[in-house]
Design an enzyme around this catalytic site. Structure first.
Site, mmCIF file in Angstrom:
data_model
loop_
_atom_site.group_PDB
_atom_site.id
_atom_site.type_symbol
_atom_site.label_atom_id
_atom_site.label_comp_id
_atom_site.label_asym_id
_atom_site.label_seq_id
_atom_site.Cartn_x
_atom_site.Cartn_y
_atom_site.Cartn_z
ATOM 1 N N ASP A 336 0.714 -1.091 -0.044
ATOM 2 C CA ASP A 336 0.145 0.060 -0.037
ATOM 3 C C ASP A 336 0.870 1.134 0.023
ATOM 4 O O ASP A 336 1.808 1.393 0.865
ATOM 5 C CB ASP A 336 -0.953 0.085 1.154
ATOM 6 C CG ASP A 336 -2.321 0.965 0.882
ATOM 7 O OD1 ASP A 336 -2.263 1.432 -0.048
ATOM 8 O OD2 ASP A 336 -3.073 1.132 1.721
ATOM 9 N N LYS A 385 -8.161 -1.540 3.574
ATOM 10 C CA LYS A 385 -7.539 -0.072 3.735
ATOM 11 C C LYS A 385 -7.497 0.279 5.144
ATOM 12 O O LYS A 385 -6.381 0.766 5.681
ATOM 13 C CB LYS A 385 -8.413 1.115 2.823
ATOM 14 C CG LYS A 385 -7.874 2.224 2.851
ATOM 15 C CD LYS A 385 -6.404 2.205 2.195
ATOM 16 C CE LYS A 385 -6.536 2.584 0.824
ATOM 17 N NZ LYS A 385 -5.050 2.852 0.167
ATOM 18 N N LYS A 507 2.586 2.011 3.367
ATOM 19 C CA LYS A 507 1.781 2.165 4.739
ATOM 20 C C LYS A 507 1.921 0.997 5.532
ATOM 21 O O LYS A 507 2.041 1.121 6.762
ATOM 22 C CB LYS A 507 0.389 2.255 4.390
ATOM 23 C CG LYS A 507 -0.185 3.683 3.597
ATOM 24 C CD LYS A 507 -1.677 3.540 3.690
ATOM 25 C CE LYS A 507 -2.464 4.797 3.142
ATOM 26 N NZ LYS A 507 -2.193 4.927 1.781
#
Length: 551
Positions: A336, A385, A507
């Site tokens: 990510d 997410k 991330k």
């Protein structure tokens, strides 16, 4: 050599338009010779390699009855880096999306030095936002003046120039890339107008694979460019053949395969299915329902010996994928892209905790209107997410158990932790311009409270695109670096398969199983700088600045 896409046409052969500028290239796009030479017995240069010696200093700590016993450790390594940069292709899954088309168009604008008009005036192409092309690293001090000397990070070791990347890839949408760029609505009209012929020459994306259970149902209308059938083994072989053909047609030394397509739901980890490499390969052969598209692409790249980077938050790298990469010494990295809100969070949370301030809650709200936001409006895709965003403060909390109670011995729980809430909403009107609102609510001295509110607006794809470039370029570089321990008879060996050095741009950093994840942006940046310096025999530059503190 131009990439060959699904229509068989070659890109980059279009004559330069009279619309293109003859102005000087912006410094972040300009080519620079490799200008660093280290004069040391620890660094040797040949036509083929840079070989360096580096001393890694650390400490082993044992705790007995509250007493910390520290044993300094020293291990000397040799690093050997091939000087010749590989002719590199970048194959993106999701090349027809916002990130993919923005990357292709901006590389073409830089390559042809296209300038364009905006309401602010004339805009030159550049690579601002790229750590490698637009940031510097301290390499020492000038003895005459005592001033620090900084160089572009891309000068430390020979690296691929973004303009030289050969572009291609897959997409479930068959819209030609020039039309896909217009659909994305990211770039200024005048730039789109000028770069359109070059984008048109790239043709259509290669057909991709579409398993509806893994992405939002609202993406079905885009899925008109698919590899036929539902046999996952056949799909795997098709993708591998695509990689080989792309590499052969363009006379490439290396292909980096990059997932920049839709966020998938999390895959279930099922014993006997995806927990080992053998089970995963068998699950692909039997077309098991829990093998995701991104995992299939990762396996294809691994088996072809090419690096695979996951730029989305789903758990592409199930245990069987990591084991497979280890077994064939192929490279993987993810997960990510860390572009805006999460990058700021990793800085601010570290600042607060290191200042002895205790964040009690971190509440993050996002809304965006691009196709990524559309896909994330589905609950299972949003969950992926949410997971990647919510773990970003974990290592900062674990580093300060003065502020946060440690987990009970033997407990699987995290221990005391800030409340961390993440919300994402799809708002079509804002397009690619993402809005992020964060509230940091903290405990301060003697029961006091502090609240920090931040509003962050960013053009999502224009922040993400330079990260794709950096990740691809670093992945290629790391395939040219080998190491061995000094004093041992072993030959030089490649680095470990999981490229945790890429963590600065990601991330939810993928790390070697059994090691700790580092989310601190400062530590991630320092690790990358230190490694690059180690490869040319330079010690890490600590900020002790001893020469300024002694007589």
């Amino acid at each position: 050599m131009a990439p060959i896409l699904s229509n068989g046409t070659s890109g980059y052969n279009t004559p330069e338009s009279e619309l293109e500028s003859v102005l000087p290239v912006h410094p972040t796009a300009a080519r620079r010779p490799h200008a660093i030479t280290v004069q040391s017995e620890n660094t040797q240069y040949t036509d083929e390699h840079i070989t360096s010696k580096f001393v890694n200093r650390g400490s082993e700590v044992t705790v007995v009855d509250g007493q910390y016993n520290i044993k300094p450790t020293v291990q000397e390594y040799e690093f050997q880096t091939k000087r010749a940069v590989s002719k590199t292709g970048l194959m993106m899954i999701g090349v027809g999306g916002n990130n993919g088309t923005t990357l292709c168009a901006t590389i073409l604008a830089n390559r042809h030095n296209i300038v364009w008009h905006t309401k602010e005036g004339i805009q030159q192409p550049n690579y601002i936002g790229s750590v490698l092309r637009a940031s510097t690293v301290r390499i020492g001090a000038d003895p005459a003046t005592g001033r620090d000397v900084h160089v572009p990070i891309s000068d430390v070791l020979p690296m691929v120039h973004p303009n030289d990347l050969v572009l291609g890839g897959w997409d479930i949408s068959g819209v030609p890339l020039d039309a896909a760029m217009e659909r994305a609505k990211v770039l200024d009209y005048d730039l789109q107008r000028q770069v359109k012929p070059h984008m048109a020459a790239l043709g259509r994306p290669l057909p991709s694979i579409y398993y509806p259970d893994f992405i939002a149902a609202n993406q079905e209308a885009r899925a008109d460019n698919l590899i036929p059938g539902d046999d996952k083994q056949a799909h795997l072989e098709h993708i591998r053949a695509d990689i080989r053909k792309f590499k052969q047609d363009n006379a490439l030394d290396r292909v980096v395969v990059f997932w920049t397509a839709n966020t998938e739901r999390y895959s279930d980890i099922i014993p006997g299915v995806n927990d080992t490499k053998e089970n995963l390969l068998a699950a692909i052969k039997s077309s098991h329902a829990e093998v995701s598209p991104s995992t299939l692409f990762a396996v294809a790249a691994i088996l072809e010996g090419e690096p695979f980077i996951n730029g989305a938050p789903q758990n592409t790298f199930v245990p069987g994928v990591i084991e497979l990469a280890e077994s064939v010494k192929s490279f993987i990295g993810g997960d990510d892209l860390k572009s805006g809100q999460t990058k700021l969070k990793s800085v601010l949370a570290e600042f607060l905790v290191n200042a002895g301030i205790k964040p009690l809650s971190i509440a993050s709200y996002n809304h965006l209107g691009n196709n990524d936001g559309h896909n994330l409006s589905a609950e299972r895709q949003f969950k992926s997410k949410e997971i990647s965003k919510s773990s970003v403060v974990d290592d900062m909390v674990d580093a300060n158990r003065l502020l946060y109670k440690a987990p009970e011995e033997g407990s699987k729980k995290k221990g005391e932790h800030p409340d961390h809430i993440v919300v994402i909403k799809y708002v079509p009107a804002v397009g690619d311009s993402k809005r992020a609102i964060d509230e940091y609510y903290s405990e301060i001295f003697c029961g006091g409270r502090s609240t920090i509110n931040i509003f962050n607006e960013c053009e999502d794809s224009l922040l993400a695109t330079p990260l794709i470039l950096d990740l691809a370029i670093l992945a290629e570089l790391l395939t040219r670096v080998q190491y061995r321990k000094v004093g041992e008879t072993q030959d030089f060996a490649p680095l470990y398969s999981v490229l945790s050095l890429l963590s600065y741009m990601l991330k939810a950093p993928l790390v070697k199983p059994g090691t700790e994840v580092v989310n601190s942006l400062n530590r991630q940046r320092n690790a990358l700088e230190s490694f690059l310096k180690a490869c040319i025999g330079l010690e890490t530059n600590a900020d002790l600045l001893l020469e300024t503190r002694l007589w």
